[in-house]
Write a protein that holds these residues in place. Structure first.
Motif, PDB file in Angstrom:
ATOM      1  N   ILE A  46      16.540 -19.920  21.567  1.00  0.00           N
ATOM      2  CA  ILE A  46      15.766 -18.989  22.375  1.00  0.00           C
ATOM      3  C   ILE A  46      16.491 -18.677  23.674  1.00  0.00           C
ATOM      4  O   ILE A  46      17.173 -19.540  24.249  1.00  0.00           O
ATOM      5  N   LEU A  85      14.440 -14.722  20.198  1.00  0.00           N
ATOM      6  CA  LEU A  85      14.348 -15.943  19.392  1.00  0.00           C
ATOM      7  C   LEU A  85      15.046 -15.781  18.049  1.00  0.00           C
ATOM      8  O   LEU A  85      14.892 -14.764  17.369  1.00  0.00           O
ATOM      9  N   VAL A 101       6.569 -20.532  20.226  1.00  0.00           N
ATOM     10  CA  VAL A 101       6.904 -19.743  21.409  1.00  0.00           C
ATOM     11  C   VAL A 101       5.668 -19.012  21.931  1.00  0.00           C
ATOM     12  O   VAL A 101       5.391 -19.014  23.136  1.00  0.00           O
TER      13      VAL A 101
END
Length: 217
Positions: A46, A85, A101
């Motif tokens: 990420i 991501l 996330v």
């Protein structure tokens, strides 16, 4: 507005150039990709950009975003950051990474853009859409299951669906040389689409303009 862009793919060097990793190939092609500092977290890789930094990078990469020599305006409802991501759960469990996330940063499903390959379109086509069916895509199925809704944005890249070929083998095969050239043209055009989508206060308004784009037209 979009706060999370999730590029679906399979982790591992043996998958890098396969059709199923189209989204990761697209990510690598983005003009601002080198400015993304990825770290291992949330079962994936990420990175984030301050929204103002993204605006500057996008306007430099795509001059057509600027008007009268001035860069695009920052919408009043713009997020502080945009997250990028690459889930490393393998395709079938992509939603687990996306869900982590979203839970951590309080991101709503409609603020998520999932980038993925699409069997129902031929190479040379890409499409921006919101919600809808899953077309048998296991990465989308996992994302829908974790987010508990299909109501997220998708940026789809056509990879074709040949007859009389095992689908699993096909999506895990590499593009031909001619297809790879075509995909490079697709990625270039789709980069502008992505930039406009991330700059839009209401991305749904772009789904008609970018509903199905043929770069060979």
């Amino acid at each position: 507005m979009i706060q999370l862009v999730a590029f679906l793919g399979n982790y591992g060097r043996e998958y890098e150039k396969t059709r199923h990793n189209t989204a990761w190939q697209f990510a690598d092609s983005l003009p601002f990709y080198s400015r993304l500092n990825f770290s291992t977290k949330f079962q994936g890789q990420i990175a984030s950009l301050d929204y103002s930094d993204f605006v500057n990078l996008a306007s430099n990469a795509y001059p057509e975003l600027s008007k009268n020599g001035e860069g695009p305006n920052i919408p009043k409802n713009a997020p502080t950051k945009i997250f990028f991501l690459k889930p490393e759960t393998y395709m079938n469990l992509s939603g687990q990474s996306i869900g982590e996330v979203c839970n951590f940063y309080k991101i709503k499903p409609e603020e998520v853009l999932v980038v993925h390959d699409e069997l129902e379109m031929n190479p040379g086509f890409f499409s921006l859409k919101f919600s809808g069916g899953l077309a048998g895509h296991n990465g989308l199925r996992s994302t829908k299951a974790v987010l508990n809704t299909p109501d997220f944005f998708r940026l789809r890249f056509g990879i074709g669906k040949p007859a009389n070929v095992n689908i699993a083998d096909y999506v895990l095969s590499n593009f031909s040389k001619d297809e790879a050239i075509t995909m490079s043209l697709v990625y270039e055009k789709a980069g502008l689409c992505l930039a406009k989508t991330l700059l839009a206060s209401d991305p749904s308004r772009l789904t008609q303009q970018w509903g199905k784009v043929n770069v060979n037209a």
